[in-house]
Design a protein around this motif. Structure first.
Motif, mmCIF file in Angstrom:
data_model
loop_
_atom_site.group_PDB
_atom_site.id
_atom_site.type_symbol
_atom_site.label_atom_id
_atom_site.label_comp_id
_atom_site.label_asym_id
_atom_site.label_seq_id
_atom_site.Cartn_x
_atom_site.Cartn_y
_atom_site.Cartn_z
ATOM 1 N N LYS A 1 0.447 23.328 -2.700
ATOM 2 C CA LYS A 1 0.609 23.703 -4.111
ATOM 3 C C LYS A 1 1.246 25.086 -4.253
ATOM 4 C CE LYS A 1 -3.425 21.203 -5.874
ATOM 5 N NZ LYS A 1 -4.753 21.364 -6.463
ATOM 6 N N SER B 1 -16.271 24.973 -13.547
ATOM 7 C CA SER B 1 -16.819 23.842 -12.804
ATOM 8 C C SER B 1 -15.707 23.038 -12.157
ATOM 9 C CB SER B 1 -17.663 22.958 -13.728
ATOM 10 O OG SER B 1 -16.854 22.358 -14.708
ATOM 11 N N LEU B 2 -16.057 22.447 -11.017
ATOM 12 C CA LEU B 2 -15.092 21.668 -10.218
ATOM 13 C C LEU B 2 -15.697 20.306 -9.924
ATOM 14 C CD1 LEU B 2 -12.438 21.601 -8.563
ATOM 15 C CD2 LEU B 2 -13.731 22.564 -6.651
ATOM 16 N N LYS B 3 -14.882 19.251 -10.094
ATOM 17 C CA LYS B 3 -15.412 17.910 -9.846
ATOM 18 C C LYS B 3 -15.813 17.770 -8.377
ATOM 19 C CE LYS B 3 -10.740 16.148 -9.598
ATOM 20 N NZ LYS B 3 -9.651 15.693 -10.417
ATOM 21 N N PHE C 1 -0.835 22.721 -10.247
ATOM 22 C CA PHE C 1 -2.170 22.878 -9.665
ATOM 23 C C PHE C 1 -3.159 21.818 -10.164
ATOM 24 C CE2 PHE C 1 -0.371 26.931 -8.476
ATOM 25 C CZ PHE C 1 -0.935 27.146 -7.218
ATOM 26 N N SER D 1 -12.432 24.719 -17.613
ATOM 27 C CA SER D 1 -13.896 24.830 -17.785
ATOM 28 C C SER D 1 -14.353 26.284 -17.709
ATOM 29 C CB SER D 1 -14.613 24.005 -16.720
ATOM 30 O OG SER D 1 -14.115 24.324 -15.435
ATOM 31 N N SER E 1 -13.463 16.783 -5.414
ATOM 32 C CA SER E 1 -12.232 17.562 -5.192
ATOM 33 C C SER E 1 -12.101 17.929 -3.720
ATOM 34 C CB SER E 1 -12.279 18.842 -6.017
ATOM 35 O OG SER E 1 -11.281 19.735 -5.549
ATOM 36 N N SER F 1 -10.673 20.363 -2.711
ATOM 37 C CA SER F 1 -10.689 21.833 -2.663
ATOM 38 C C SER F 1 -12.115 22.405 -2.642
ATOM 39 C CB SER F 1 -9.956 22.405 -3.882
ATOM 40 O OG SER F 1 -8.651 21.888 -3.971
ATOM 41 N N TYR G 1 -0.884 20.708 -24.213
ATOM 42 C CA TYR G 1 -0.659 22.144 -24.111
ATOM 43 C C TYR G 1 -0.202 22.639 -25.469
ATOM 44 C CZ TYR G 1 -0.940 21.501 -19.098
ATOM 45 O OH TYR G 1 -1.384 21.193 -17.839
ATOM 46 N N HIS H 1 -19.976 17.246 -11.424
ATOM 47 C CA HIS H 1 -19.315 18.530 -11.184
ATOM 48 C C HIS H 1 -20.238 19.536 -10.493
ATOM 49 C CE1 HIS H 1 -16.060 17.088 -13.645
ATOM 50 N NE2 HIS H 1 -15.410 18.239 -13.565
ATOM 51 N N PHE I 1 -4.911 24.790 -24.390
ATOM 52 C CA PHE I 1 -5.004 23.344 -24.155
ATOM 53 C C PHE I 1 -5.993 22.770 -25.167
ATOM 54 C CE2 PHE I 1 -6.308 19.573 -21.638
ATOM 55 C CZ PHE I 1 -5.059 19.078 -21.334
ATOM 56 N N PRO J 1 -2.873 16.387 -7.226
ATOM 57 C CA PRO J 1 -3.489 16.358 -5.896
ATOM 58 C C PRO J 1 -2.423 16.350 -4.801
ATOM 59 C CG PRO J 1 -3.558 14.175 -6.882
ATOM 60 C CD PRO J 1 -2.862 15.066 -7.873
ATOM 61 N N VAL K 1 -6.803 25.232 -8.051
ATOM 62 C CA VAL K 1 -6.935 24.079 -8.953
ATOM 63 C C VAL K 1 -6.826 24.538 -10.405
ATOM 64 C CG1 VAL K 1 -8.423 22.749 -7.393
ATOM 65 C CG2 VAL K 1 -9.470 24.216 -9.070
ATOM 66 N N THR K 2 -6.180 23.725 -11.212
ATOM 67 C CA THR K 2 -6.126 23.996 -12.657
ATOM 68 C C THR K 2 -7.496 23.700 -13.250
ATOM 69 O OG1 THR K 2 -3.803 23.395 -12.731
ATOM 70 C CG2 THR K 2 -4.996 23.319 -14.826
HETATM 71 C C1 LIG Z 1 -5.608 21.539 -18.502
HETATM 72 C C2 LIG Z 1 -6.403 21.006 -17.329
HETATM 73 C C3 LIG Z 1 -7.699 21.462 -17.126
HETATM 74 C C4 LIG Z 1 -8.457 21.005 -16.032
HETATM 75 N N1 LIG Z 1 -9.710 21.501 -15.839
HETATM 76 C C5 LIG Z 1 -10.447 21.097 -14.779
HETATM 77 C C6 LIG Z 1 -11.726 21.672 -14.535
HETATM 78 O O1 LIG Z 1 -12.204 22.548 -15.239
HETATM 79 N N2 LIG Z 1 -12.421 21.223 -13.441
HETATM 80 C C7 LIG Z 1 -11.918 20.257 -12.618
HETATM 81 O O2 LIG Z 1 -12.597 19.867 -11.658
HETATM 82 N N3 LIG Z 1 -10.695 19.701 -12.825
HETATM 83 C C8 LIG Z 1 -9.947 20.117 -13.867
HETATM 84 N N4 LIG Z 1 -8.694 19.600 -14.071
HETATM 85 C C9 LIG Z 1 -8.170 18.605 -13.131
HETATM 86 C C10 LIG Z 1 -7.748 19.259 -11.809
HETATM 87 O O3 LIG Z 1 -6.825 20.330 -12.026
HETATM 88 C C11 LIG Z 1 -7.071 18.235 -10.876
HETATM 89 O O4 LIG Z 1 -8.007 17.201 -10.635
HETATM 90 C C12 LIG Z 1 -6.582 18.814 -9.559
HETATM 91 O O5 LIG Z 1 -5.991 17.793 -8.820
HETATM 92 C C13 LIG Z 1 -7.687 19.423 -8.771
HETATM 93 O O6 LIG Z 1 -7.151 19.890 -7.532
HETATM 94 P P1 LIG Z 1 -7.631 19.217 -6.156
HETATM 95 O O7 LIG Z 1 -6.987 17.858 -6.119
HETATM 96 O O8 LIG Z 1 -7.145 20.152 -5.103
HETATM 97 O O9 LIG Z 1 -9.104 19.153 -6.253
HETATM 98 C C14 LIG Z 1 -7.917 20.045 -15.153
HETATM 99 C C15 LIG Z 1 -6.607 19.584 -15.366
HETATM 100 C C16 LIG Z 1 -5.863 20.066 -16.436
HETATM 101 C C17 LIG Z 1 -4.457 19.560 -16.643
#
Ligand SMILES: Cc1cc2nc3c(=O)[nH]c(=O)nc-3n(C[C@H](O)[C@H](O)[C@H](O)COP(=O)(O)O)c2cc1C
Length: 168
Positions: A96, A56-58, A89, A42, A61, A63, A157, A132, A152, A92, A38-39
């Protein structure tokens, strides 16, 4: 000035987005050996000795399960040439990693090629905050290069421009 009672999520995101960051793809290997990534911007360093980082990850997700199961993650810091990877990345989409050349890190962690830096970590703490999950990881191995780092800021970007050097 906005006070807590009237926070507008879009405006709050805009305010937080003024804090420019690098861009990473955080990867892991799922239980059934599928590469996950995942991108994430954070990412931050926490401690040098021992070397500890966080990201951190939402919570919703798809993932998340893989990161929980593996107890490991690799932070791939992207370069200017890897903006397309950041977009890929951040989508969704399934597969990937399709056609991507990767290397294998510790315990098979997928590592992207030609990054600015890579930190391979073992999860030492998983904390539940708001929408998160916060992962803290102890760095087990790392590498870095001279490739220019992708940045970013304010939802865009951008490319870093050197203004001054720390004197100490
Ligand atoms: C520049 C950028 C930074 C991001 N940072 C985060 C992050 O720190 N945590 C997060 O949960 N999602 C972040 N996202 C969004 C996730 O990359 C996006 O929701 C992605 O679909 C997650 O993968 P998943 O669908 O497999 O969970 C970011 C997106 C971008 C473009």
């Amino acid at each position: 000035m906005n006070t807590k009672q009237q926070f507008d999520p879009t405006d709050l995101r805009k305010a937080l987005g003024t804090f420019g960051t690098g861009v990473t793809v955080v990867t892991t290997l799922s239980r059934d050996k599928e590469n996950i990534g995942v991108t994430a911007n954070s990412f931050s360093s926490v401690s040098l000795d021992p070397a500890i980082v966080l990201w951190s990850l939402k919570k919703h997700s798809p993932s998340l399960q893989a990161f929980d199961d593996s107890g490991r993650f690799a932070v791939n810091v992207l370069t200017l040439e890897q903006m397309a990877l950041s977009k890929r990345f951040a989508s969704p989409i399934p597969n990937k990693f399709n056609t991507l050349e990767i290397t294998q890190g510790l315990e098979g962690l997928p590592i992207l090629r030609d990054c600015a830096a890579v930190f391979e970590c073992k999860t030492i703490e998983r904390l539940n905050f708001g929408d998160h999950i916060l992962f803290l990881g102890e760095v087990q191995a790392y590498q870095h290069s001279h490739h220019q780092t992708l940045m970013f800021c304010r939802g865009k970007y951008v490319q870093g421009l050197e203004l001054d050097t720390l004197s100490n």
